[in-house]
Design a protein around this motif. Structure first.
Motif, mmCIF file in Angstrom:
data_model
loop_
_atom_site.group_PDB
_atom_site.id
_atom_site.type_symbol
_atom_site.label_atom_id
_atom_site.label_comp_id
_atom_site.label_asym_id
_atom_site.label_seq_id
_atom_site.Cartn_x
_atom_site.Cartn_y
_atom_site.Cartn_z
ATOM 1 N N LEU A 12 0.840 -1.186 0.000
ATOM 2 C CA LEU A 12 0.000 0.000 0.000
ATOM 3 C C LEU A 12 0.880 1.242 0.000
ATOM 4 O O LEU A 12 2.057 1.196 0.293
ATOM 5 C CB LEU A 12 -0.894 0.016 1.239
ATOM 6 N N THR A 13 0.262 2.368 -0.352
ATOM 7 C CA THR A 13 1.011 3.616 -0.241
ATOM 8 C C THR A 13 1.506 3.774 1.187
ATOM 9 O O THR A 13 0.792 3.503 2.137
ATOM 10 C CB THR A 13 0.114 4.818 -0.595
ATOM 11 N N ARG A 14 2.771 4.217 1.321
ATOM 12 C CA ARG A 14 3.349 4.283 2.657
ATOM 13 C C ARG A 14 3.527 5.728 3.094
ATOM 14 O O ARG A 14 3.694 6.632 2.277
ATOM 15 C CB ARG A 14 4.694 3.549 2.684
ATOM 16 N N GLN A 15 3.484 5.916 4.389
ATOM 17 C CA GLN A 15 3.663 7.245 4.963
ATOM 18 C C GLN A 15 5.150 7.579 4.996
ATOM 19 O O GLN A 15 5.947 6.832 5.554
ATOM 20 C CB GLN A 15 3.102 7.293 6.375
ATOM 21 N N MET A 16 5.520 8.699 4.384
ATOM 22 C CA MET A 16 6.914 9.107 4.348
ATOM 23 C C MET A 16 7.179 10.193 5.379
ATOM 24 O O MET A 16 6.271 10.872 5.850
ATOM 25 C CB MET A 16 7.283 9.628 2.965
ATOM 26 N N SER A 17 8.449 10.347 5.709
ATOM 27 C CA SER A 17 8.861 11.423 6.597
ATOM 28 C C SER A 17 8.469 12.765 5.995
ATOM 29 O O SER A 17 8.517 12.971 4.778
ATOM 30 C CB SER A 17 10.380 11.371 6.806
ATOM 31 N N LYS A 18 8.068 13.702 6.855
ATOM 32 C CA LYS A 18 7.719 15.032 6.379
ATOM 33 C C LYS A 18 8.933 15.769 5.829
ATOM 34 O O LYS A 18 8.788 16.800 5.177
ATOM 35 C CB LYS A 18 7.085 15.836 7.516
ATOM 36 N N ARG A 19 10.116 15.247 6.092
ATOM 37 C CA ARG A 19 11.329 15.889 5.577
ATOM 38 C C ARG A 19 11.615 15.496 4.122
ATOM 39 O O ARG A 19 12.533 16.025 3.517
ATOM 40 C CB ARG A 19 12.516 15.530 6.471
ATOM 41 N N VAL A 20 10.847 14.544 3.598
ATOM 42 C CA VAL A 20 10.990 14.137 2.201
ATOM 43 C C VAL A 20 10.165 15.086 1.340
ATOM 44 O O VAL A 20 8.942 15.120 1.437
ATOM 45 C CB VAL A 20 10.512 12.682 1.988
ATOM 46 N N SER A 21 10.838 15.859 0.493
ATOM 47 C CA SER A 21 10.111 16.801 -0.365
ATOM 48 C C SER A 21 9.885 16.240 -1.767
ATOM 49 O O SER A 21 9.058 16.757 -2.513
ATOM 50 C CB SER A 21 10.877 18.123 -0.461
ATOM 51 N N GLN A 22 10.600 15.189 -2.117
ATOM 52 C CA GLN A 22 10.440 14.576 -3.436
ATOM 53 C C GLN A 22 10.731 13.091 -3.340
ATOM 54 O O GLN A 22 11.721 12.680 -2.732
ATOM 55 C CB GLN A 22 11.399 15.208 -4.448
ATOM 56 N N SER A 23 9.852 12.254 -3.915
ATOM 57 C CA SER A 23 10.109 10.818 -3.939
ATOM 58 C C SER A 23 9.195 10.141 -4.947
ATOM 59 O O SER A 23 8.043 10.546 -5.121
ATOM 60 C CB SER A 23 9.896 10.192 -2.556
#
Length: 385
Positions: A12-23
């Motif tokens: 499933l779509t995963r929750q990324m760190s808020k510090r990730v601005s692009q992925s």
């Protein structure tokens, strides 16, 4: 070829760190739009080329659907939209030489093109199954810094590395301001053996910035000077050859993360991770996941990281406090032996001169030395007044 059952089993779509601005690795669906301006009278040829391309794209793993739209105001303007299960399969396809050859017939019919790529964050309409929304929509919008990151790479003939490095280091920097909306922020150029990597940061329109740089007399002079040393010939006087060169040289940024640390004295470095055949995206994902974890670690020397990937070329551009050798494990983005072991299965160690021991925890300093790229030049533009 990816089967239906394999696609259903994707995470499933995963929750990324808020510090990730692009992925490209969050698992959400991707919408791609290609804006096309067709030559007057070439609409029938364009439509025929699209029909052939469409039948070929339909068999590409990860492709969901596409549409061809014609402007109701200007019949020369067309829009091609496509939907993909996620970004990685699209990037694998669009960055392949197969794709470059596949779209060649279109370019004889069109005056200009522009590609736009978006993760789907929200949508309305009929949901065919309960799983459709939860596993394919980006969970939250990302907050960026207004910069687009991109890289170009090419190789030069063995034995010419020193000459090429001097040529690339000694050119006059082009004007930073491209137009009222676009500005060059930073250009970092590295070499690893005979491979050259130029990473750029742009505010505004990336294509406008690339065109601006390529047209500058001082840049053209340097490019002409290094032409005899290239492994693959190029001719910037031929528009089609130029387009193909930049298409094949492009190494997109697939992940960018920054920490909360203040790092005014951070050193910009680059590491080259050549992947085994067919493992480039998996290797980039591993490095991206580890850099996400490192961004939350106040002891990590890495203040920011950008992963660039195309086929088997993976480059990790990092801003580091205190140099790489201060903590090679954290600088490499490998918090433990399991990650180092996985890296060993993905990296083509022979390409950088590494044997198996250099990918094990007890010899990471040696791997660090082998993977480190030589800095040729790093130019930061002054902020706009």
């Amino acid at each position: 070829m990816t089967t239906t059952s394999e696609r259903i089993s994707e995470p499933l779509t995963r929750q990324m760190s808020k510090r990730v601005s692009q992925s490209v690795f969050d698992g959400s669906r991707l919408r791609v739009m290609l804006l096309v301006d067709v030559y007057d009278g070439a609409q029938p040829e364009f439509l025929a080329a699209y029909e052939k391309l469409c039948s070929q794209v339909a068999s590409v793993p990860g492709h969901v659907s596409d549409q061809l739209c014609q402007s109701i105001e200007n019949p020369s303007q067309w829009l091609i939209t496509s939907e993909w299960e996620s970004a990685p399969p699209f990037l694998d396809w669009v960055n392949s030489e197969e794709h470059v050859q596949m779209v060649r017939p279109l370019h004889s019919c069109v005056r200009s093109t522009r590609s736009l790529r978006f993760h789907i964050v929200r949508e309305t309409g009929i949901v065919t199954s309960p799983d459709d929304v939860t596993r394919r929509l980006q969970t939250a919008p990302r907050i960026g810094d207004g910069k687009i990151r991109h890289a170009l790479t090419f190789t030069v003939k063995r034995g010419s590395e020193e000459t090429v490095a001097k040529l690339l280091a000694n050119y006059a920097a082009p004007k930073a301001q491209v137009d009222e909306n676009t500005r060059l922020c930073r250009t970092s150029l590295f070499m690893h053996g005979n491979r050259v990597v130029r990473a750029i940061e742009v505010e505004g329109d990336l294509l406008a910035a690339l065109r601006h740089v390529s047209r500058q007399p001082e840049v053209r002079a340097v490019e002409e000077a290094i032409n005899p040393y290239l492994e693959e010939e190029r001719d910037f006087n031929d528009p089609e050859a130029t387009r193909i060169f930049f298409a094949l040289a492009a190494v997109p940024a697939v992940h960018h993360v920054t920490s909360d640390q203040e790092c005014p004295e951070a050193e910009r470095l680059a590491l080259y991770y050549p992947a085994r055949p067919g493992r480039g995206m998996q290797l980039a994902r591993l490095l991206a996941e580890q850099d996400e974890l490192a961004a939350d670690d106040p002891n990590s020397p890495v203040c920011g990281s950008t992963i660039f990937q195309r086929d088997e070329v993976v480059v990790r551009l990092i801003d580091v406090r205190g140099g790489l050798e201060a903590d090679p494990v954290l600088a490499l983005g490998l918090p433990g032996s399991p990650q180092a072991a996985e890296l060993a299965t993905l990296v083509d160690g022979a390409t950088i001169g590494a044997d198996g021991s250099a990918l094990k925890g007890e010899d990471l300093v040696r791997f660090l030395t082998l993977a480190r790229m030589d800095l040729v030049t790093d130019r930061v533009s002054a902020p706009q007044a």
